[in-house]
Motif scaffolding. Structure first.
Motif, short mmCIF file in Angstrom:
data_model
loop_
_atom_site.label_atom_id
_atom_site.label_comp_id
_atom_site.label_asym_id
_atom_site.label_seq_id
_atom_site.Cartn_x
_atom_site.Cartn_y
_atom_site.Cartn_z
N GLU A 106 99.54 45.26 -10.96
CA GLU A 106 100.92 45.26 -11.45
C GLU A 106 101.87 44.64 -10.44
N LEU A 107 101.68 44.96 -9.16
CA LEU A 107 102.56 44.42 -8.12
C LEU A 107 102.47 42.89 -8.09
N GLU A 108 101.26 42.37 -8.17
CA GLU A 108 101.09 40.92 -8.12
C GLU A 108 101.59 40.25 -9.39
N SER A 109 101.42 40.90 -10.52
CA SER A 109 101.84 40.28 -11.78
C SER A 109 103.36 40.13 -11.85
N ASN A 110 104.08 40.99 -11.14
CA ASN A 110 105.54 40.93 -11.16
C ASN A 110 106.12 39.97 -10.12
N ALA A 111 105.25 39.34 -9.33
CA ALA A 111 105.72 38.46 -8.25
C ALA A 111 105.34 37.01 -8.52
N ASP A 112 106.23 36.11 -8.11
CA ASP A 112 105.91 34.68 -8.17
C ASP A 112 105.06 34.25 -6.98
N LYS A 113 105.30 34.90 -5.82
CA LYS A 113 104.53 34.65 -4.62
C LYS A 113 104.26 35.98 -3.92
N VAL A 114 103.09 36.08 -3.30
CA VAL A 114 102.73 37.28 -2.55
C VAL A 114 102.42 36.86 -1.10
N ILE A 115 103.08 37.52 -0.16
CA ILE A 115 102.79 37.32 1.26
C ILE A 115 102.00 38.54 1.71
N TYR A 116 100.74 38.33 2.01
CA TYR A 116 99.84 39.44 2.31
C TYR A 116 99.50 39.44 3.79
N THR A 117 99.80 40.55 4.48
CA THR A 117 99.56 40.63 5.93
C THR A 117 98.57 41.72 6.30
N GLY A 118 97.86 42.24 5.31
CA GLY A 118 96.84 43.24 5.59
C GLY A 118 95.51 42.60 5.94
N MET A 119 94.46 43.41 5.93
CA MET A 119 93.12 42.91 6.27
C MET A 119 92.61 42.00 5.16
N ILE A 120 92.19 40.82 5.55
CA ILE A 120 91.76 39.83 4.57
C ILE A 120 90.49 40.28 3.85
N ASP A 121 89.59 40.98 4.53
CA ASP A 121 88.37 41.44 3.87
C ASP A 121 88.66 42.54 2.87
N GLN A 122 89.66 43.37 3.16
CA GLN A 122 90.04 44.42 2.21
C GLN A 122 90.63 43.83 0.94
N TYR A 123 91.42 42.75 1.08
CA TYR A 123 92.02 42.13 -0.10
C TYR A 123 90.93 41.70 -1.09
N PHE A 124 89.84 41.19 -0.57
CA PHE A 124 88.76 40.72 -1.44
C PHE A 124 87.68 41.79 -1.63
N ASP A 125 88.09 43.06 -1.42
CA ASP A 125 87.21 44.21 -1.67
C ASP A 125 85.89 44.09 -0.90
N TYR A 126 85.98 43.55 0.31
CA TYR A 126 84.83 43.46 1.23
C TYR A 126 83.65 42.72 0.58
N LYS A 127 83.96 41.70 -0.17
CA LYS A 127 82.94 40.95 -0.91
C LYS A 127 81.82 40.46 -0.02
N TYR A 128 82.16 39.99 1.17
CA TYR A 128 81.15 39.48 2.11
C TYR A 128 80.86 40.48 3.23
N GLY A 129 81.26 41.72 3.04
CA GLY A 129 81.05 42.74 4.07
C GLY A 129 82.31 42.98 4.89
N GLU A 130 82.28 44.04 5.68
CA GLU A 130 83.42 44.41 6.51
C GLU A 130 83.46 43.57 7.79
N LEU A 131 84.61 43.02 8.09
CA LEU A 131 84.84 42.42 9.39
C LEU A 131 84.99 43.53 10.42
N GLU A 132 84.59 43.26 11.65
CA GLU A 132 84.67 44.27 12.70
C GLU A 132 85.99 44.19 13.46
N TYR A 133 86.50 45.36 13.82
CA TYR A 133 87.72 45.46 14.62
C TYR A 133 87.50 46.50 15.72
#
Length: 369
Positions: free
Chosen positions: A222-249
């Motif tokens: 819903e948040l993305e559907s209401n936006a024309d642009k999204v600036i995302y500053t969180g973990m990139i692997d989390q955004y893609f639901d850890y599709k390729y596995g978790e990055l290490e921190y």
């Protein structure tokens, strides 16, 4: 045409985007999972002292445009980063300089120090350094490596120095002058009144709405559907639901005390470089602003492995993780609506001035017409 822009995260990168977009009249919504703005540069006043809640941040840059930009929002003091190292009770100056060499070896001239380091380098016969240990010894010799680098680094990264890539320490400051200033940058200081004030000023536009305690992933569609642009500053692997596995921190645990004394350690930052001390450093916050309050606040920092739910502080940019990140980056570049940025969005450790540079460049390249 004015756009609806969603900014995920109110750290420096996201707040700059929000500020610049709002100046152009766009409607910006900033959502933040914490109960405050500012990301990891957040500060708050405790006992009259600006407390750096997520670790020490010292602003420095040689880029005048960046310096001028950030000075729109705060006046900076003259703080100079001059940390010291405590090795089993022995005190040494950082970065490695003539004060360090004199204390360690009794030398008094740059030539004597150079000879000492060169002799130690040669005794190890290192060619092209293959790991952090070899890189450190090739730069500063074995004595400094053993006392001031080895255990501190292994605590910080949770791995042996022989298992860490050489590039981590390639920019290690080594000076043959009696200069304790850690940074070579032309501009340096701490914002008077703390970093949070900078973020609050960036976000005070009537075109910006800030929503705290808001989890992006709880309502992502819903948040993305209401936006024309999204600036995302969180973990990139989390955004893609850890599709390729978790990055290490690497993460950090903080142990903070308010003490009924005026001066605990005499310096803002003291690194503990011995093996037996579990924490890596103690921050005494009042010294960032030359405070003379009757009390003081100290924070011990304990590095730890990251797991879900922890705060990710340092990307582990080894070969394995970087290969995984490249897969996520390819996915990110295929997103027409979402811009990834900042330390977590780009899986790269950035100093604050680099975050500002990257945010301004990315915003300049963004088509909002």
């Amino acid at each position: 045409m004015k756009k609806n822009i969603l900014v995920v995260g109110s750290g420096l990168y996201g707040s700059i985007f929000a500020h610049e977009a709002a100046k152009l009249g766009h409607k910006v919504t900033v959502i933040e999972k914490r109960d405050h703005v500012g990301g990891n540069i957040y500060t708050k006043e405790v006992e009259g002292i600006q407390f750096h809640q997520y670790g020490a941040h010292i602003f420095h840059t040689s880029n005048k445009a960046v310096w001028d930009y950030v000075n729109q929002f705060a006046e900076f003091n003259r703080y100079t980063n001059s940390p010291i190292a405590n090795y089993n009770g022995e005190i040494y100056n950082l970065p490695f300089n003539m004060n360090t060499f004199s204390k360690l070896w009794g030398v008094t001239t740059p030539e004597e120090a150079r000879i000492k380091i060169e002799d130690q380098r040669k005794s190890f016969g290192i060619g092209e350094p293959k790991n952090l240990e070899e890189q450190a010894i090739s730069l500063v010799g074995s004595d400094i490596y053993e006392k001031l680098i080895k255990s501190y680094t292994e605590k910080q990264w949770g791995r042996k120095c022989t298992e860490l890539p050489a590039f981590i320490i390639k920019r290690l400051p080594v000076r043959f002058t009696y200069d304790n200033n850690y940074f070579n940058d032309r501009y340096q200081g701490i914002p008077i009144g703390g970093y949070t004030r900078i973020i609050e000023k960036m976000l005070e536009s009537p075109n910006i709405e800030v929503k705290l305690d808001t989890d992006f992933f709880a309502n992502q569609a819903e948040l993305e559907s209401n936006a024309d642009k999204v600036i995302y500053t969180g973990m990139i692997d989390q955004y893609f639901d850890y599709k390729y596995g978790e990055l290490e921190y690497r993460s950090l645990k903080f142990e903070t005390e308010v003490l009924d004394e005026e001066n605990y350690q005499g310096n803002a930052v003291v690194n503990y470089t011995d093996e037996k001390t579990e924490f890596t450093r103690i921050i005494e916050h009042k010294h960032f602003e030359f405070g003379n309050q009757e009390k003081t606040i100290i924070t011990r920092e304990y590095p730890s492995d990251w797991k879900k739910g922890d705060e990710p502080y340092y990307p582990v940019n080894d070969e394995k993780n970087n290969k995984v990140f490249e897969k996520y980056l390819k996915l990110a570049k295929s997103q027409n609506k979402v811009i990834f940025g900042g330390r977590l969005g780009m899986y790269k450790y950035y100093d604050m001035h680099k975050v500002i540079e990257e945010a301004l460049i990315a915003f300049g390249n963004l088509e909002l017409s």
